[in-house]
Design a protein around this motif. Structure first.
Motif, short mmCIF file in Angstrom:
data_model
loop_
_atom_site.label_atom_id
_atom_site.label_comp_id
_atom_site.label_asym_id
_atom_site.label_seq_id
_atom_site.Cartn_x
_atom_site.Cartn_y
_atom_site.Cartn_z
N ARG A 19 -62.14 -18.53 12.12
CA ARG A 19 -62.20 -17.62 13.02
C ARG A 19 -63.70 -18.16 13.77
O ARG A 19 -65.08 -18.43 13.12
CB ARG A 19 -62.80 -16.64 12.26
CG ARG A 19 -61.75 -15.95 11.74
CD ARG A 19 -61.71 -14.79 11.29
NE ARG A 19 -60.67 -14.26 10.61
CZ ARG A 19 -60.95 -14.41 9.23
NH1 ARG A 19 -61.48 -15.17 8.43
NH2 ARG A 19 -59.50 -13.77 8.14
N PRO A 20 -63.66 -17.62 15.61
CA PRO A 20 -65.30 -18.24 15.94
C PRO A 20 -65.94 -16.90 14.93
O PRO A 20 -66.03 -16.08 15.90
CB PRO A 20 -64.56 -18.50 17.58
CG PRO A 20 -63.76 -17.59 17.55
CD PRO A 20 -63.05 -17.50 16.40
N TYR A 21 -67.39 -17.02 14.60
CA TYR A 21 -68.42 -15.89 14.47
C TYR A 21 -69.58 -16.12 15.15
O TYR A 21 -70.42 -17.23 14.70
CB TYR A 21 -68.67 -15.56 12.76
CG TYR A 21 -68.96 -16.47 12.44
CD1 TYR A 21 -69.09 -17.30 11.78
CD2 TYR A 21 -70.17 -15.55 12.26
CE1 TYR A 21 -69.81 -17.69 10.62
CE2 TYR A 21 -71.43 -15.95 11.34
CZ TYR A 21 -70.55 -17.42 10.50
OH TYR A 21 -71.41 -18.27 9.15
N GLY A 41 -52.82 -23.81 21.05
CA GLY A 41 -53.42 -24.66 19.35
C GLY A 41 -54.42 -24.88 18.58
O GLY A 41 -54.94 -25.51 17.57
N GLY A 42 -55.67 -23.80 18.98
CA GLY A 42 -56.62 -24.16 18.59
C GLY A 42 -56.41 -22.51 17.75
O GLY A 42 -55.50 -21.78 16.67
N THR A 43 -57.43 -21.81 16.97
CA THR A 43 -57.56 -20.91 16.31
C THR A 43 -56.32 -19.81 16.28
O THR A 43 -55.55 -18.86 16.13
CB THR A 43 -58.66 -19.94 16.27
OG1 THR A 43 -60.25 -20.90 16.30
CG2 THR A 43 -59.20 -19.07 15.16
N VAL A 100 -56.98 -24.55 33.74
CA VAL A 100 -57.06 -24.28 32.04
C VAL A 100 -57.23 -25.27 31.68
O VAL A 100 -56.11 -25.86 31.82
CB VAL A 100 -56.12 -23.27 31.67
CG1 VAL A 100 -56.54 -23.25 29.52
CG2 VAL A 100 -56.09 -21.97 32.76
N VAL A 101 -57.96 -26.28 31.46
CA VAL A 101 -57.95 -27.38 30.71
C VAL A 101 -58.03 -26.93 28.61
O VAL A 101 -58.92 -26.19 28.40
CB VAL A 101 -59.04 -28.25 31.04
CG1 VAL A 101 -58.59 -28.51 31.97
CG2 VAL A 101 -59.97 -28.44 30.53
N ASP A 102 -57.20 -27.54 28.36
CA ASP A 102 -57.21 -28.10 26.28
C ASP A 102 -56.48 -28.96 26.42
O ASP A 102 -56.16 -30.34 26.27
CB ASP A 102 -56.25 -26.68 25.98
CG ASP A 102 -56.93 -26.63 24.52
OD1 ASP A 102 -56.92 -25.31 24.66
OD2 ASP A 102 -56.96 -27.38 23.87
C1 LIG Z 1 -56.71 -15.97 9.44
C2 LIG Z 1 -56.66 -15.13 10.64
C3 LIG Z 1 -56.66 -13.64 11.22
C4 LIG Z 1 -56.87 -13.62 11.99
N1 LIG Z 1 -56.02 -13.04 12.59
C5 LIG Z 1 -56.74 -11.61 13.51
C6 LIG Z 1 -56.35 -10.73 14.01
O1 LIG Z 1 -55.23 -10.02 13.34
N2 LIG Z 1 -56.60 -10.45 14.83
C7 LIG Z 1 -57.54 -10.39 16.02
O2 LIG Z 1 -57.34 -9.97 17.09
N3 LIG Z 1 -57.65 -11.89 15.71
C8 LIG Z 1 -58.02 -12.07 14.59
N4 LIG Z 1 -57.78 -13.44 14.56
C9 LIG Z 1 -58.82 -13.49 15.81
C10 LIG Z 1 -58.41 -14.71 16.04
O3 LIG Z 1 -57.28 -15.53 15.93
C11 LIG Z 1 -59.22 -15.42 17.37
O4 LIG Z 1 -61.05 -14.46 17.77
C12 LIG Z 1 -58.98 -16.07 19.07
O5 LIG Z 1 -58.09 -16.78 18.46
C13 LIG Z 1 -60.29 -16.65 19.50
O6 LIG Z 1 -59.12 -17.00 20.73
P1 LIG Z 1 -59.82 -18.38 21.50
O7 LIG Z 1 -58.99 -18.14 22.93
O8 LIG Z 1 -60.99 -17.77 21.74
O9 LIG Z 1 -60.12 -19.51 20.56
P2 LIG Z 1 -58.90 -20.89 20.77
O10 LIG Z 1 -57.69 -20.19 19.81
O11 LIG Z 1 -58.99 -21.78 19.80
O12 LIG Z 1 -59.37 -21.63 21.86
C14 LIG Z 1 -60.42 -22.01 21.93
C15 LIG Z 1 -59.46 -23.75 22.54
O13 LIG Z 1 -60.61 -24.64 22.99
C16 LIG Z 1 -60.26 -25.22 23.41
N5 LIG Z 1 -61.12 -26.74 22.99
C17 LIG Z 1 -62.24 -26.68 22.43
N6 LIG Z 1 -63.08 -27.98 22.97
C18 LIG Z 1 -62.50 -27.99 23.70
C19 LIG Z 1 -63.11 -29.23 24.88
N7 LIG Z 1 -63.98 -30.03 24.55
N8 LIG Z 1 -62.08 -29.81 25.66
C20 LIG Z 1 -61.08 -28.93 26.03
N9 LIG Z 1 -60.69 -27.90 24.98
C21 LIG Z 1 -61.31 -28.24 23.73
C22 LIG Z 1 -59.30 -25.59 22.01
O14 LIG Z 1 -58.38 -27.04 21.65
C23 LIG Z 1 -58.70 -24.58 21.62
O15 LIG Z 1 -57.31 -24.66 22.01
C24 LIG Z 1 -57.71 -14.75 13.09
C25 LIG Z 1 -57.91 -15.72 12.65
C26 LIG Z 1 -57.75 -15.83 11.52
C27 LIG Z 1 -58.24 -17.10 11.71
#
Ligand SMILES: Cc1cc2nc3c(=O)[nH]c(=O)nc-3n(C[C@H](O)[C@H](O)[C@H](O)COP(=O)(O)OP(=O)(O)OC[C@H]3O[C@@H](n4cnc5c(N)ncnc54)[C@H](O)[C@@H]3O)c2cc1C
Lengths: 411, 506
Positions: free
Chosen positions: A344-346, A43-45, A35-37
């Motif tokens: 949020r990613p939509y 640290g993201g969403t 896993v790379v970040d």
């Molecule tokens: C206010 C709010 C409330 C929410 N409440 C809920 C809830 O109650 N329940 C629920 O299920 N969901 C909730 N969500 C939604 C949920 O947080 C997201 O759907 C979820 O965190 C997405 O996770 P992810 O792993 O896809 O993205 P992220 O957590 O964003 O992870 C993506 C990662 O990719 C990394 N990245 C991006 N580009 C690169 C690159 N080029 N090279 C290396 N790394 C990279 C980023 O640094 C980041 O760490 C909420 C969101 C918000 C904003």
């Protein structure tokens, strides 16, 4: 800085909850995963959201099926959490407020149930109707019974529906611990996490994706998973393909820790279901109110399309507060000590993108989960691992396929 | 809608008062807000009304002699006659409305127990919110009797109940000297001042401003008169006591502040401070550009501060910053910057302000000296060795060092992710006390000279949900609220404390 990398079977881009779950299940399936970040873990969403795991708010259809599978998997993960994950140190000095040592899988899993309340008789009708169509375990609650569920709830409500399966986790802990658990359980080298590594491009052999280029050197791999959340569209573009992931901003309010729990379940109004499914670009708020094991009450969240703008909006915070106080008048006297926002990613059809990308063989996507990525992460990881291992996924991934937007955009 | 004022100034220390007064004298309609019940800020925290110390100036050994306080008091009086001075107003958010010609809205809470929300609008905003103490953690720093240096000074200036105490002063930077001198003058027995940097750090610097040297010499003489030993390369690395402080461990330090030998000293009060952290919550909310105030040639890490031009304008149109928010530099620099900002605001609003090159030169000279101080008194990394696994790093949430380490092992690489995984900095003070230590322990100070980003605090002060809610239902800012405030009767316990007070206890 060039570094030497081992050659894993799979590189997962993104250490958010979705990347963590993909890595965990892929390692469990016997694959070696890196896993790379570009930032830290979560640290993201994932570090900017709430941890609701909801089945109650989903219309019948593919997302609800994904949510139900995920709900089951979250329970499995919580039940199989190693003891040492549950040191109180990690959950903080609110000390002792945790619901029993060993519970929660190391990431504060709580199966507390959700109570959706209706302000009017009409809203109540549509709640009951939705519950019937969902076919999910639920209890219809008459107005006089509401306070048996939530003693501090405001009066004058028309009733509600209780969903015992709704649950919650602490998302950042969940992501971090899933990665660690995978690293500890599935053999040496099966799962590694590298933070501070930015993916800048892809290694190709003809059409095929055979690895990633990073600011720390190339990593060759059998397959690459794009779990970059809100930045998933940018990562896809690096591979020359297209998934339309855009940010939908949300603010969350956090109160001071309360000495005694004021709120037992997740509580929100019927309006929330409409806001979640809405296509509007404008501001929508419909507060979900809940307590946390550490004491503070979380009030979230707003929804608006405002790009990646982090500027604080007191008016939005005001609306969230007003809705929370309308549900629980006693909250009026509690102080908010913190507010934060996330993106949020939509995707345009409000469904995530999960599966292999036929336009770039070797590339898989797991992103675009909008406001439900925490809830949907284990099922996403499980199904994607099945796809990576060449197995038939337990759920049909067709509704989530990455190239579905190409067709829609064609006239 | 026309804004309530031409200029709103947040912060009633030397920078804010000088800025507000300068602008008011130039003809602007000015309001000044401060959270404290009296003006003065960190430096000139004034005695309660009605109380007269025999020689109040003695408590404020300001640069330029005891005239510092007199001068500040005159400025306050002059300001009160020309502007609205709103003490007891806690600002929790500021906003700029780009559509309404850049009008700035200041959201605050007025009053203490009977607090009321209030919004003030202005054409221009001067942020002069100062800085707060930077404590470093060590075993026992959460014991009653352990204070920040600023907290000890506040105690001294606030109620003077220090006579007879046995006090140890430890930390780094020139601020330790007036604290020790003030405590000694008030009758405390100051057992020693332990400066973690070299004792003659400043004297050894080739670039020595004469005024400051004389000032240091003055404190030195006063400390000598009270027989207070002043030691370099020493620090308090542990505080002991069952229920309250009974003694401390003092260590000799090597160059990097690693302890090399220790002894214990019995005392009931410890005042400790390792410099100051600028308060940036409001400029960060507005999106003002920051820069790193680099203390020295890669020594220690720099603190983020607001970037300003020669007229103290920030990157956000209509917003100015002065005083410690633009770099920690003391009361005289703060006042100079406040005057510059007041002049700019007046000029930018069309008042005729002749240039004053002498003022600008003075700022440059004082700011250059402040940089020398930063270089002379950097925090060295060896303080980490004062900690044990069970030493609390975050006291609000009771997070020990071991939990912070565990967060790092889980993949946290900055203060924010450490907070998410360990709760360090998530409590009542929102990381104002532990933020520096946590970001160092998270690795944000490496490579050397690296700087952590300023934390984002969308809510700069705790605010009741009921008051927040009224933002959504109220008429536009400036008009009185249509709905009566929600009654506080409801059978619920009143909020524990009106403000989180990071000062006073480290
Ligand atoms: C206010 C709010 C409330 C929410 N409440 C809920 C809830 O109650 N329940 C629920 O299920 N969901 C909730 N969500 C939604 C949920 O947080 C997201 O759907 C979820 O965190 C997405 O996770 P992810 O792993 O896809 O993205 P992220 O957590 O964003 O992870 C993506 C990662 O990719 C990394 N990245 C991006 N580009 C690169 C690159 N080029 N090279 C290396 N790394 C990279 C980023 O640094 C980041 O760490 C909420 C969101 C918000 C904003």
């Amino acid at each position: 800085m060039e570094e030497r990398w081992d050659v894993p079977d799979v590189v997962v881009i993104g250490a958010g909850i979705v990347g963590a779950a993909c890595a965990y299940y892929a390692a469990r399936a016997g694959l070696d995963v890196a896993v790379v970040d570009r930032g830290p873990v979560a640290g993201g969403t994932t570090g900017a959201g709430e941890g609701n795991i909801l089945v109650s708010d989903k219309e019948p259809g593919p997302e609800l099926e994904l949510a139900l599978l995920s709900n089951r998997l979250w329970r499995e993960l919580a039940a199989s959490g190693p003891e040492e994950d549950d040191r109180p140190a990690a959950s903080g000095g609110a000390g002792g407020r945790l619901p029993g040592a060993g519970a929660g899988g190391g990431f504060e899993f709580e199966s507390k149930g959700g109570l959706v309340v209706a302000e009017t008789a009409r809203a109540m009708e549509s709640l009951v109707d939705l519950a019937a169509r969902q076919g999910v375990e639920h209890v219809t609650v008459t107005p006089d019974r509401l306070r048996a569920y939530e003693p501090h709830l405001a009066g004058g409500l028309a009733g509600g529906v209780f969903y015992p399966q709704d649950a919650q986790v602490q998302p950042a802990l969940a992501a971090a611990k899933l990665i660690r658990r995978g690293a500890e359980r599935f053999g040496r080298g099966a799962l590694t996490l590298r933070t501070g590594v930015t993916v800048t491009g892809f290694v190709r052999a003809g059409d095929r994706v055979t690895g990633v280029r990073t600011d720390r050197g190339d990593i060759s791999a059998g397959a690459v998973v794009n779990a970059a959340g809100t930045w998933g569209g940018e990562v896809a573009a690096l591979a020359g393909t297209h998934v339309p992931v855009l940010p939908r901003r949300g603010f969350i309010l956090v109160t001071e820790p309360l000495e005694e729990p004021l709120i037992r379940h997740k509580v929100y109004t019927a309006a929330y279901v409409t806001a979640v499914a809405s296509d509007s670009a404008g501001l929508e708020t419909s507060a979900v109110v809940e307590g946390t094991p550490a004491g503070p009450v979380l009030i979230g969240a707003s929804r608006e399309r405002a790009g990646f703008d982090r500027t604080v909006s007191p008016a939005v915070l005001g609306r969230l507060a007003a809705q929370a106080v309308a549900l629980f008048p006693a909250l009026a006297e509690r102080r908010a000590i913190r507010a934060y926002c996330g993106f949020r990613p939509y995707c345009p059809d409000h469904l995530p993108v999960i599966g292999r990308d036929p336009r770039a063989p070797g590339l898989y996507h797991a992103c675009g989960h909008e406001g439900a990525g925490i809830g949907l992460a284990p099922a996403t990881g499980h199904l994607l691992a099945q796809a990576l291992a060449g197995l038939r996924p337990d759920l049909d991934l067709t509704p989530f396929r990455p190239d579905r937007f190409d067709e829609e955009e064609r006239p | 809608m026309t804004p309530d004022y031409d200029l709103a100034v947040i912060g009633g220390g030397p920078a804010g008062v000088a800025g507000a007064l300068t602008a008011a004298l130039a003809g602007l309609g000015v309001v000044l807000l401060d959270a404290a019940p009296r003006l003065g800020g960190q430096y000139f925290r004034r005695l309660p009304g009605g109380f007269r110390a025999a020689r109040p100036g003695a408590l404020h050994p300001a640069p330029g002699g005891s005239g510092g306080l007199d001068r500040f008091t005159r400025q306050c009086e002059s300001l009160a006659a020309r502007a609205d001075v709103l003490t007891g107003h806690r600002v929790w958010a500021v906003e700029r409305d780009a559509e309404a010609g850049g009008t700035l809205a200041v959201r605050c809470m007025e009053g203490d127990r009977e607090e009321r929300p209030r919004t003030i609008t202005a054409r221009r905003l001067l942020i002069a919110t100062g800085a707060h103490d930077r404590p470093l953690p060590f075993p026992g720093w959460d014991l009653p009797g352990v204070l920040t240096a600023g907290g000890a000074q506040a105690l001294l200036k606030g109620d003077l109940v220090v006579a007879g105490r046995r006090v140890v002063v430890a930390g780094t930077g020139p601020f330790l000297l007036p604290v020790a001198a003030g405590l000694a003058a008030a009758g405390a027995r100051v057992l020693g001042v332990h400066e973690a940097a070299g004792r003659f750090g400043l004297a050894g610097h080739p670039f020595l401003a004469a005024g400051k040297a004389a000032e240091a010499l003055g404190y030195g003489l006063r400390l000598a008169r009270h027989r207070v030993p002043y030691r370099g390369r020493q620090a308090v690395v542990e505080a002991h006591g069952e229920h309250e402080l009974t003694h401390v461990t003092i260590a000799d330090l090597d160059r990097d502040w690693r302890p090399v030998g220790t002894r214990t000293v019995a005392c009931d009060t410890l005042a400790t401070g390792y410099g100051f952290v600028p308060r940036l919550d409001l400029p960060v909310q507005l999106g003002c550009a920051l820069r790193v105030d680099q203390g020295g040639h890669g020594a220690g890490h720099g603190d983020p501060v607001v970037a300003v031009d020669a007229g103290m304008r920030t990157s956000v149109p209509g917003v100015y910053a002065a005083g410690e928010t633009t770099g920690v530099g003391g009361a005289v620099l703060a006042e100079t910057e406040g005057r510059l900002a007041g002049r700019s605001a007046a000029a930018d609003l069309g008042r005729r302000i002749p240039p004053d090159p002498a003022l600008a030169r003075r700022r440059d000279r004082l700011a250059a000296f402040a940089r020398v101080l930063l270089e002379t008194y950097p925090v060295r990394p060896g303080w980490r060795e004062w900690l044990r696994d069970d030493t609390l790093v975050c006291r609000c949430e009771e997070v020990p060092l071991a939990a912070v380490r565990e967060a790092r092992e889980l993949g946290a690489t900055d203060a924010r992710s450490v907070k998410l995984l360990s709760r360090a900095g998530m409590g009542w003070c929102q990381g104002r006390m532990c933020g520096y230590a946590v970001s160092c322990l998270a690795g944000e100070d490496s490579p050397p000279g690296g700087s952590p980003p300023a934390p984002r605090r969308a809510i700069a002060q705790p605010v009741r949900l009921g008051d927040l809610a009224r933002l959504a239902t109220d008429p536009p800012a400036g008009e009185p609220p249509a709905t009566p405030p929600p009654s506080s009767a409801g059978g619920l316990a009143p909020p524990a404390s009106p403000t989180p007070s990071p000062e006073g206890r480290p």
